[in-house]
Design an enzyme around this catalytic site. Structure first.
Site, PDB file in Angstrom:
ATOM      1  N   PHE A 121     -49.406 -17.934 -24.243  1.00 55.48           N
ATOM      2  CA  PHE A 121     -50.049 -17.092 -23.247  1.00 55.48           C
ATOM      3  C   PHE A 121     -50.856 -18.011 -22.325  1.00 55.48           C
ATOM      4  CE2 PHE A 121     -53.345 -14.089 -21.770  1.00 55.48           C
ATOM      5  CZ  PHE A 121     -52.498 -13.153 -21.205  1.00 55.48           C
ATOM      6  N   ASP A 144     -51.758 -19.725 -32.642  1.00 54.32           N
ATOM      7  CA  ASP A 144     -52.244 -18.486 -32.044  1.00 54.32           C
ATOM      8  C   ASP A 144     -51.376 -17.341 -32.574  1.00 54.32           C
ATOM      9  OD1 ASP A 144     -52.749 -16.258 -30.459  1.00 54.32           O
ATOM     10  OD2 ASP A 144     -53.018 -17.416 -28.624  1.00 54.32           O
ATOM     11  N   LYS A 185     -54.136  -5.637 -30.357  1.00 53.85           N
ATOM     12  CA  LYS A 185     -52.704  -5.378 -30.251  1.00 53.85           C
ATOM     13  C   LYS A 185     -52.250  -4.632 -31.510  1.00 53.85           C
ATOM     14  CE  LYS A 185     -51.966  -9.501 -27.382  1.00 53.85           C
ATOM     15  NZ  LYS A 185     -51.422  -8.894 -26.158  1.00 53.85           N
ATOM     16  N   ARG A 206     -40.815  -5.335 -21.353  1.00 52.85           N
ATOM     17  CA  ARG A 206     -41.210  -5.652 -22.719  1.00 52.85           C
ATOM     18  C   ARG A 206     -41.535  -4.374 -23.488  1.00 52.85           C
ATOM     19  NH1 ARG A 206     -46.553  -9.343 -23.922  1.00 52.85           N
ATOM     20  NH2 ARG A 206     -47.552  -7.399 -23.323  1.00 52.85           N
TER      21      ARG A 206
END
Lengths: 396, 396
Positions: free
Chosen positions: A112, A183, A209, A355
């Site tokens: 990211f 990560d 998330k 996505r």
């Protein structure tokens, strides 16, 4: 066997919506209401300052860390919740960099961007003249050389869902004397993670998330037990001090993971996160992974059959994929807006990625099939050509 | 004229309690309940990921920053909310340090330790070989020399309430080419602050004390307009990027204060903070300051008349004092425990400081007089000798 009917009942899903964006922001856990009332009225309202001790607020970062540890294969007592993922990444990378005289921090373009930006800030400003080397994800293994001091990777690519082999890359890194920083933004709560088994050195992740902690829910950091008492700190917050309430003039890092605390923890967010973690009671990550793969494979098969214009951007082999599926489509932005208008929520990532996240705790086959039908309708009818879907808005 | 009966009604104060610790953690604003229901159900629950745009979450850090700007004399558009005060201090100090080749960062022992610790971390780890020079608060003016690059001060001493003259010290610093960083932890909402008028360069502060945002409410940072577009960033979070949603590989700082954003903002905390800031509607900081001084003076007179064993640790001149009053007492820790048992909540700061905060929005003369009577009873009767008050607990 995990009861996914029971877990679905633990969430308040938006009405008339097929929510395939739990990989960006999980939905509201039903337990959040009681948690909110508790922290506002029984704790803050009644105890005010004494809540730090009486309500156990001060212990929440470690307490929640231990609960997350159980979901990512970490040793108890070695995960700490708080701050944002960007800050946690900086802490982990600074500590890892300080363990080696080698200059190169190796990473890939699947990270990211915030991870890359934080690493750039660290390389540009910290002593030690480190160098950030960014390669393509497929080149990582070949790029592990004796020059490299730190390997910093996001396990699951936020765009394509491509999954790195944490155990193999960590083992190879260690053979070469390289420290690893992982990560887990798209891993925690999404796939089986075994930090201890893989002998990862440092890991960070977020909780809004797949862990459903809500917008701005704090991040977490893991430091392997073998490094915990010697990890270097740069962001020397008072709560990371060995004796924060002695108010000494000079910083002395606390033992183990406690030194990774920085400032005053975000208690209101943490009480909601705690309720969100309750939704994992009785859940086996192996079951979650199996169902995630089944849902993802079903989705891929459905979309490919119905929409040849969309190209699979995710690995076809589920073992090489996280819990999301991405398709490339030149008009992906507009197509996603059209889908959202139909109540199918996925998201778009530049330049052309549509996505979709699969979250077995509250998503099942019926939603997958319905989503496929909506996608087919949007593409077949050219709905994405409508001007209202073409206009760019700020997207997350 | 500010209606303090009306402002008091905006808080839900703990029962049977005289709360003189709003300088540590403000009480629950009544508006928090509706704010909590809104962000949980109307926003997160219904909108999920689309809340970032539809509910305006992404704009909250600047929106709340503008509301705080009005309370601290800052120009609109130059305050950003988010992260903890420790992180904000690091950002401000890093940016200030980058503006000068001089080595010395000058500060005093009146700073909260986290500020000193963060500065030590920065000096130890950032390029530039900076040096942290810590002097006594009274030596600051004489220590401003041509060697000094940055002056970093907390305006109000957390122990004694001693108030620095921001305008005078900033003016003297500027004459000598020194950049200033002000910590407003005990100033924002407590005293009149005029950042623009004083031409302060950078400022940071927290929102859980006099601004009543709740446990873990985020901090804020101010960058003077003349520095805003050139301020150096070290913590390069994705939301500080000029185009966060372009997901570029290389960091480019955004314009003005936006570059001080780091990671994903803590939206649940921010919605509660927003409700807390509503309690300032119609409030004049000049009225707050006048009432704060009246209450503090009344408290000092009362305690000194009733308890000669307690020694005033705060400046007697209200112009040199923030909105708290501290007394030294060798048995201060136990005496504070005895007071808390009586429902009078102040706090203790090592080694011997009993600290009481005066917060006119919800505290008046009746509470001051009652607190004085309780203190007198605790001291006169030697209540603090009881074993249960002598035992040390972790305190905040």
């Amino acid at each position: 066997m995990t009861d996914f009917t029971a877990t679905r009942a633990r969430f308040r899903l938006p009405q008339n919506t097929i929510y395939l964006d739990g990989n960006s922001l999980g939905p509201l856990p039903r337990g959040a209401e009681a948690a909110s009332r508790k922290v506002l009225f029984a704790e803050w309202g009644e105890m005010v300052i004494t809540g730090w001790n009486r309500a156990g607020w001060m212990a929440l970062p470690e307490l929640l860390g231990d609960r997350i540890a159980g979901l990512i294969g970490a040793e108890a007592g070695h995960v700490m919740v708080g701050d944002t993922l960007s800050i946690r990444l900086f802490q982990a990378l600074a500590a890892a960099s300080a363990m080696t005289d080698r200059k190169v921090i190796l990473t890939d373009r699947g990270n990211f961007p915030s991870d890359l930006y934080m690493a750039q800030g660290l390389v540009d400003h910290l002593k030690g003249d480190k160098e950030l080397r960014i390669v393509d994800p497929g080149e990582i293994e070949a790029s592990l050389t004796g020059e490299v001091g730190v390997l910093m990777l996001t396990e699951v690519d936020y765009r394509t869902g491509r999954l790195h082999d944490m155990a193999a890359l960590t083992a190879k890194a260690h053979e070469l004397g390289i420290v690893t920083v992982w990560d887990l933004a798209h891993s925690a709560g999404a796939i089986e993670v075994d930090l201890a088994g893989a002998r990862a050195d440092f890991a960070v992740g977020c909780t809004y998330k797949y862990l459903n902690g809500g917008p701005g829910s704090p991040a977490f950091i893991y430091v392997a037990p073998r490094h915990a008492d010697s990890a270097e700190t740069v962001l020397n917050g008072w709560l990371g001090h060995a004796q924060p309430f002695a108010f000494e003039e000079t910083y002395r890092p606390g033992p183990g993971i406690s030194r990774m605390r920085v400032g005053t923890p975000a208690i209101l967010q943490m009480r909601i996160l705690e309720a969100a973690l309750d939704a994992w009671d009785g859940v086996s990550m192996a079951d979650v992974r199996a169902k995630s793969i089944a849902l993802s494979d079903r989705f891929i098969a459905g979309v490919e059959a119905a929409c040849p214009a969309l190209t699979l951007a995710s690995p076809r082999d589920p073992k090489q994929r996280g819990s999301q599926v991405s398709f490339r489509f030149a008009e992906g932005y507009a197509a996603m807006q059209a889908l959202i208008a139909r109540g199918v929520i996925g998201d778009f990532r530049a330049p052309d990625i549509m996505r979709f996240g699969f979250t077995p705790l509250y998503i099942g086959e019926a939603e997958v099939d319905a989503a496929v039908a909506h996608i087919a309708a949007v593409i077949d009818k050219g709905e994405y050509h409508k001007p209202e879907f073409q206009a760019r808005q700020r997207v997350t």
